[in-house]
Scaffold this motif. Structure first.
Motif, PDB file in Angstrom:
ATOM      1  N   GLU A  24      -0.891  -6.380   4.564  1.00  0.00           N
ATOM      2  CA  GLU A  24      -1.745  -5.353   3.970  1.00  0.00           C
ATOM      3  C   GLU A  24      -1.293  -3.962   4.400  1.00  0.00           C
ATOM      4  N   GLN A  25      -1.442  -3.022   3.482  1.00  0.00           N
ATOM      5  CA  GLN A  25      -1.169  -1.630   3.825  1.00  0.00           C
ATOM      6  C   GLN A  25      -2.321  -1.081   4.670  1.00  0.00           C
ATOM      7  N   ASN A  26      -1.971  -0.356   5.698  1.00  0.00           N
ATOM      8  CA  ASN A  26      -2.975   0.306   6.542  1.00  0.00           C
ATOM      9  C   ASN A  26      -2.928   1.797   6.249  1.00  0.00           C
ATOM     10  N   LEU A  27      -3.857   2.261   5.421  1.00  0.00           N
ATOM     11  CA  LEU A  27      -3.851   3.655   5.004  1.00  0.00           C
ATOM     12  C   LEU A  27      -4.248   4.605   6.132  1.00  0.00           C
ATOM     13  N   PRO A  59     -11.073  -9.446  -8.848  1.00  0.00           N
ATOM     14  CA  PRO A  59     -12.173  -8.512  -8.587  1.00  0.00           C
ATOM     15  C   PRO A  59     -12.076  -7.792  -7.250  1.00  0.00           C
ATOM     16  N   ASP A  60     -11.475  -8.426  -6.250  1.00  0.00           N
ATOM     17  CA  ASP A  60     -11.393  -7.820  -4.922  1.00  0.00           C
ATOM     18  C   ASP A  60     -10.065  -7.123  -4.658  1.00  0.00           C
ATOM     19  N   ASP A  61      -9.277  -6.914  -5.698  1.00  0.00           N
ATOM     20  CA  ASP A  61      -7.969  -6.277  -5.529  1.00  0.00           C
ATOM     21  C   ASP A  61      -8.153  -4.859  -4.979  1.00  0.00           C
ATOM     22  N   ASP A  62      -7.426  -4.535  -3.908  1.00  0.00           N
ATOM     23  CA  ASP A  62      -7.531  -3.199  -3.329  1.00  0.00           C
ATOM     24  C   ASP A  62      -6.638  -2.184  -4.043  1.00  0.00           C
ATOM     25  N   GLY A  63      -5.898  -2.645  -5.068  1.00  0.00           N
ATOM     26  CA  GLY A  63      -5.046  -1.736  -5.824  1.00  0.00           C
ATOM     27  C   GLY A  63      -3.773  -1.345  -5.112  1.00  0.00           C
ATOM     28  N   SER A  94      -0.543   0.857  -6.804  1.00  0.00           N
ATOM     29  CA  SER A  94      -0.991   2.240  -6.879  1.00  0.00           C
ATOM     30  C   SER A  94       0.224   3.129  -7.095  1.00  0.00           C
ATOM     31  N   GLN A  95       0.076   4.129  -7.961  1.00  0.00           N
ATOM     32  CA  GLN A  95       1.217   4.976  -8.288  1.00  0.00           C
ATOM     33  C   GLN A  95       1.214   6.300  -7.525  1.00  0.00           C
ATOM     34  N   SER A  96       0.595   6.279  -6.372  1.00  0.00           N
ATOM     35  CA  SER A  96       0.642   7.443  -5.493  1.00  0.00           C
ATOM     36  C   SER A  96       0.835   6.971  -4.059  1.00  0.00           C
ATOM     37  N   TYR A  97       1.457   7.812  -3.254  1.00  0.00           N
ATOM     38  CA  TYR A  97       1.677   7.506  -1.843  1.00  0.00           C
ATOM     39  C   TYR A  97       0.436   7.874  -1.026  1.00  0.00           C
TER      40      TYR A  97
END
Length: 284
Positions: A24-27, A59-63, A94-97
């Motif tokens: 998972e990405q950790n923003l 439904p639970d996709d974090d994108g 997601s298309q942004s950083y």
């Protein structure tokens, strides 16, 4: 995992690293993790990395696609069904950083989808198994890429490679994938489209090199010629705004290769153009 990627890079000198895995990405992270850093180092040296998008769709996709599939030059793979539809659990991109900067083509996530549902493979004790997921889809793209590099070894990583060959191959992937979405060049779930292995190789073969296009100061002439052809079927404002896309394309250098058709697609996508009545183009 970072150690394994570094071994592939430094010791094994791999052309391709295939990663049917991800985290998972950790923003909230203050800096990039070890696996992401090792992957970025590999692709920036011209080593191709193909990675699974992730299996948290629905439904639970974090994108967000998985790590290290989120690294720009990585080829990120989603999964498709036998009916060429996006698998329900294939992760969206997601298309942004993290900093809000928008991604640019051909690095939108995911880039491509490939068969990933009920895939038959071998197992222990001479058994056969079936499985589903973006991990399964990843190996199809890796195999196609291996065939492509065998046919065109000039794109393999070389001493002093800077990753620009990856950009060129990804432009060819963008131009050859079969879109299954409506409107736009890219979709957050299906990417640029379904993998078409032979078309990908053909796209590379047909791509014009920058050297063939002429010197840098001649390049805007190419886009102007494309624009001139489109002007006859486009709103007049399009011609007046072509300098915007010329600047955008010039800033995208390299890639080593870019076909006229791909340039046109970038123009279409930039101005959000759509076909009307089968022949006319207009702003929407």
């Amino acid at each position: 995992m970072a150690e394994a990627i570094r071994w592939c890079h430094d010791t094994f000198e791999a052309d391709i690293i295939s990663l049917s895995l991800g985290g998972e990405q950790n923003l909230d992270a203050q800096r990039e993790g070890a696996t992401a850093s090792a992957t970025r180092r590999a692709v920036d040296a011209g080593i191709f990395v193909v990675a699974a998008a992730g299996n948290d769709g629905g439904p639970d996709d974090d994108g967000l696609v998985s790590v290290p599939a989120n690294i720009p030059r990585v080829i990120t793979v989603g999964a498709s069904t036998i009916d060429s539809e996006v698998w329900a659990n294939s992760s969206s991109g997601s298309q942004s950083y993290d900093n809000g900067v928008q991604r640019e083509h051909p690095h939108f996530k995911p880039e491509v989808i490939a068969p990933g549902v009920d895939i038959i493979s071998t197992g222990n004790n001479n058994a056969w198994y079936s499985s589903s997921g973006t991990s399964d889809a990843t190996v199809f793209v890796t195999a196609a890429l291996a065939l492509l590099l065998e046919a065109h070894p000039q794109y393999k990583p070389q001493q002093g490679s800077d990753g620009s060959c990856i950009d060129a191959i990804k432009y060819a992937l963008m131009g050859s994938a079969q879109p299954i979405h409506e409107g736009g060049l890219h979709d957050d779930r299906s990417g640029y489209g379904q993998l078409q292995a032979m078309s990908w190789i053909t796209e590379v073969e047909e791509a014009a090199s920058w050297e063939e296009l002429g010197e840098d100061d001649e390049f805007p002439t190419l886009t102007t010629k494309i624009a001139a052809g489109l002007t006859e079927i486009c709103h007049g404002e399009f011609r007046r705004r072509i300098t915007v896309i010329e600047d955008k394309l010039m800033k995208m250098r390299p890639p080593k290769t870019l076909t006229g058709r791909q340039i046109a697609w970038l123009i279409y996508d930039h101005f959000k153009l759509t076909e009307e009545d089968g022949s006319l183009l207009s702003f929407n």
